[in-house]
Design a protein around this motif. Sequence first.
Motif, PDB file in Angstrom:
ATOM      1  N   PRO A 123       0.827  -1.209   0.000  1.00  0.00           N
ATOM      2  CA  PRO A 123       0.000   0.000   0.000  1.00  0.00           C
ATOM      3  C   PRO A 123       0.860   1.256   0.000  1.00  0.00           C
ATOM      4  O   PRO A 123       1.970   1.271   0.541  1.00  0.00           O
ATOM      5  N   LYS A 124       0.348   2.298  -0.618  1.00  0.00           N
ATOM      6  CA  LYS A 124       1.065   3.574  -0.666  1.00  0.00           C
ATOM      7  C   LYS A 124       1.046   4.215   0.728  1.00  0.00           C
ATOM      8  O   LYS A 124       0.080   4.094   1.466  1.00  0.00           O
ATOM      9  N   VAL A 125       2.125   4.914   1.048  1.00  0.00           N
ATOM     10  CA  VAL A 125       2.240   5.586   2.344  1.00  0.00           C
ATOM     11  C   VAL A 125       2.073   7.085   2.135  1.00  0.00           C
ATOM     12  O   VAL A 125       2.757   7.680   1.303  1.00  0.00           O
ATOM     13  N   ASP A 126       1.147   7.670   2.876  1.00  0.00           N
ATOM     14  CA  ASP A 126       0.946   9.116   2.845  1.00  0.00           C
ATOM     15  C   ASP A 126       1.852   9.715   3.913  1.00  0.00           C
ATOM     16  O   ASP A 126       1.553   9.666   5.105  1.00  0.00           O
ATOM     17  N   SER A 127       2.995  10.261   3.499  1.00  0.00           N
ATOM     18  CA  SER A 127       3.989  10.739   4.462  1.00  0.00           C
ATOM     19  C   SER A 127       3.459  11.904   5.291  1.00  0.00           C
ATOM     20  O   SER A 127       3.806  12.038   6.471  1.00  0.00           O
ATOM     21  N   ALA A 128       2.622  12.761   4.716  1.00  0.00           N
ATOM     22  CA  ALA A 128       2.061  13.883   5.482  1.00  0.00           C
ATOM     23  C   ALA A 128       1.151  13.363   6.593  1.00  0.00           C
ATOM     24  O   ALA A 128       1.193  13.848   7.728  1.00  0.00           O
ATOM     25  N   GLU A 129       0.359  12.346   6.293  1.00  0.00           N
ATOM     26  CA  GLU A 129      -0.515  11.749   7.301  1.00  0.00           C
ATOM     27  C   GLU A 129       0.303  11.043   8.373  1.00  0.00           C
ATOM     28  O   GLU A 129       0.013  11.132   9.565  1.00  0.00           O
ATOM     29  N   MET A 130       1.376  10.369   7.958  1.00  0.00           N
ATOM     30  CA  MET A 130       2.253   9.691   8.921  1.00  0.00           C
ATOM     31  C   MET A 130       2.899  10.714   9.855  1.00  0.00           C
ATOM     32  O   MET A 130       2.982  10.505  11.062  1.00  0.00           O
ATOM     33  N   ARG A 131       3.354  11.863   9.304  1.00  0.00           N
ATOM     34  CA  ARG A 131       3.964  12.925  10.105  1.00  0.00           C
ATOM     35  C   ARG A 131       2.951  13.479  11.096  1.00  0.00           C
ATOM     36  O   ARG A 131       3.241  13.689  12.261  1.00  0.00           O
ATOM     37  N   ARG A 132       1.702  13.713  10.625  1.00  0.00           N
ATOM     38  CA  ARG A 132       0.651  14.251  11.488  1.00  0.00           C
ATOM     39  C   ARG A 132       0.365  13.277  12.637  1.00  0.00           C
ATOM     40  O   ARG A 132       0.278  13.686  13.794  1.00  0.00           O
ATOM     41  N   GLU A 133       0.260  11.990  12.333  1.00  0.00           N
ATOM     42  CA  GLU A 133      -0.001  10.993  13.376  1.00  0.00           C
ATOM     43  C   GLU A 133       1.159  10.903  14.363  1.00  0.00           C
ATOM     44  O   GLU A 133       0.949  10.786  15.569  1.00  0.00           O
ATOM     45  N   ALA A 134       2.391  10.958  13.871  1.00  0.00           N
ATOM     46  CA  ALA A 134       3.558  10.902  14.759  1.00  0.00           C
ATOM     47  C   ALA A 134       3.600  12.132  15.659  1.00  0.00           C
ATOM     48  O   ALA A 134       3.873  12.021  16.860  1.00  0.00           O
ATOM     49  N   ASP A 135       3.331  13.329  15.089  1.00  0.00           N
ATOM     50  CA  ASP A 135       3.313  14.550  15.905  1.00  0.00           C
ATOM     51  C   ASP A 135       2.208  14.493  16.948  1.00  0.00           C
ATOM     52  O   ASP A 135       2.384  14.935  18.082  1.00  0.00           O
ATOM     53  N   GLU A 136       1.062  13.943  16.561  1.00  0.00           N
ATOM     54  CA  GLU A 136      -0.057  13.826  17.502  1.00  0.00           C
ATOM     55  C   GLU A 136       0.292  12.871  18.640  1.00  0.00           C
ATOM     56  O   GLU A 136      -0.003  13.135  19.798  1.00  0.00           O
ATOM     57  N   PHE A 137       0.952  11.782  18.306  1.00  0.00           N
ATOM     58  CA  PHE A 137       1.281  10.782  19.314  1.00  0.00           C
ATOM     59  C   PHE A 137       2.472  11.199  20.183  1.00  0.00           C
ATOM     60  O   PHE A 137       2.416  11.122  21.401  1.00  0.00           O
ATOM     61  N   PHE A 138       3.564  11.649  19.537  1.00  0.00           N
ATOM     62  CA  PHE A 138       4.793  11.963  20.256  1.00  0.00           C
ATOM     63  C   PHE A 138       4.915  13.436  20.629  1.00  0.00           C
ATOM     64  O   PHE A 138       5.673  13.781  21.519  1.00  0.00           O
ATOM     65  N   GLY A 139       4.212  14.293  19.900  1.00  0.00           N
ATOM     66  CA  GLY A 139       4.350  15.730  20.103  1.00  0.00           C
ATOM     67  C   GLY A 139       5.428  16.285  19.189  1.00  0.00           C
ATOM     68  O   GLY A 139       6.489  15.687  19.023  1.00  0.00           O
ATOM     69  N   SER A 140       5.161  17.416  18.570  1.00  0.00           N
ATOM     70  CA  SER A 140       6.129  17.968  17.618  1.00  0.00           C
ATOM     71  C   SER A 140       7.209  18.798  18.307  1.00  0.00           C
ATOM     72  O   SER A 140       8.257  19.055  17.733  1.00  0.00           O
ATOM     73  N   GLU A 141       6.982  19.189  19.545  1.00  0.00           N
ATOM     74  CA  GLU A 141       7.963  20.029  20.235  1.00  0.00           C
ATOM     75  C   GLU A 141       9.211  19.257  20.656  1.00  0.00           C
ATOM     76  O   GLU A 141      10.237  19.854  20.964  1.00  0.00           O
ATOM     77  N   ASP A 142       9.163  17.918  20.639  1.00  0.00           N
ATOM     78  CA  ASP A 142      10.305  17.105  21.063  1.00  0.00           C
ATOM     79  C   ASP A 142      11.249  16.752  19.922  1.00  0.00           C
ATOM     80  O   ASP A 142      12.254  16.094  20.132  1.00  0.00           O
ATOM     81  N   ARG A 143      10.965  17.191  18.703  1.00  0.00           N
ATOM     82  CA  ARG A 143      11.829  16.869  17.577  1.00  0.00           C
ATOM     83  C   ARG A 143      13.188  17.538  17.741  1.00  0.00           C
ATOM     84  O   ARG A 143      13.279  18.648  18.222  1.00  0.00           O
ATOM     85  N   VAL A 144      14.232  16.868  17.315  1.00  0.00           N
ATOM     86  CA  VAL A 144      15.591  17.387  17.418  1.00  0.00           C
ATOM     87  C   VAL A 144      16.025  17.899  16.058  1.00  0.00           C
ATOM     88  O   VAL A 144      15.931  17.204  15.058  1.00  0.00           O
ATOM     89  N   GLY A 145      16.499  19.134  16.000  1.00  0.00           N
ATOM     90  CA  GLY A 145      17.011  19.701  14.754  1.00  0.00           C
ATOM     91  C   GLY A 145      15.907  20.157  13.817  1.00  0.00           C
ATOM     92  O   GLY A 145      14.731  19.887  14.009  1.00  0.00           O
ATOM     93  N   ASP A 146      16.317  20.881  12.776  1.00  0.00           N
ATOM     94  CA  ASP A 146      15.367  21.406  11.800  1.00  0.00           C
ATOM     95  C   ASP A 146      15.136  20.445  10.645  1.00  0.00           C
ATOM     96  O   ASP A 146      14.180  20.612   9.886  1.00  0.00           O
TER      97      ASP A 146
END
Length: 91
Positions: free
Chosen positions: A61-84
């Motif tokens: 199946p095709k992976v929607d990277s934008a949806e995957m990013r949104r789900e990861a940010d929702e689950f883990f939080g986007s403020e904890d990402r390291v680097g730009d």
Amino acid sequence: MKTITQRELAARSKAVLDEVEAGEVYRITRNGTEIAEVRPISARRRFVPVAELQRKWRTAPKVDSAEMRREADEFFGSEDRVGDDDPWEQR
């Protein structure tokens, strides 16, 4: 097919599992009653042919990277990402 006791299996588990890996089947007994059978997994493979991997990749199946990013940010939080540098961002 060999039959051994639970105690014997515990005492020499490595040797028994080596024999199972080589194709031997064991029946395990406890108090004289058979309770289990230990056998090799017949479908075990050490490698997958390239043609099979390519076929599976084409039908995956095709992976929607934008949806995957949104789900990861929702689950883990986007403020904890390291680097730009965002590895999920498509270039």
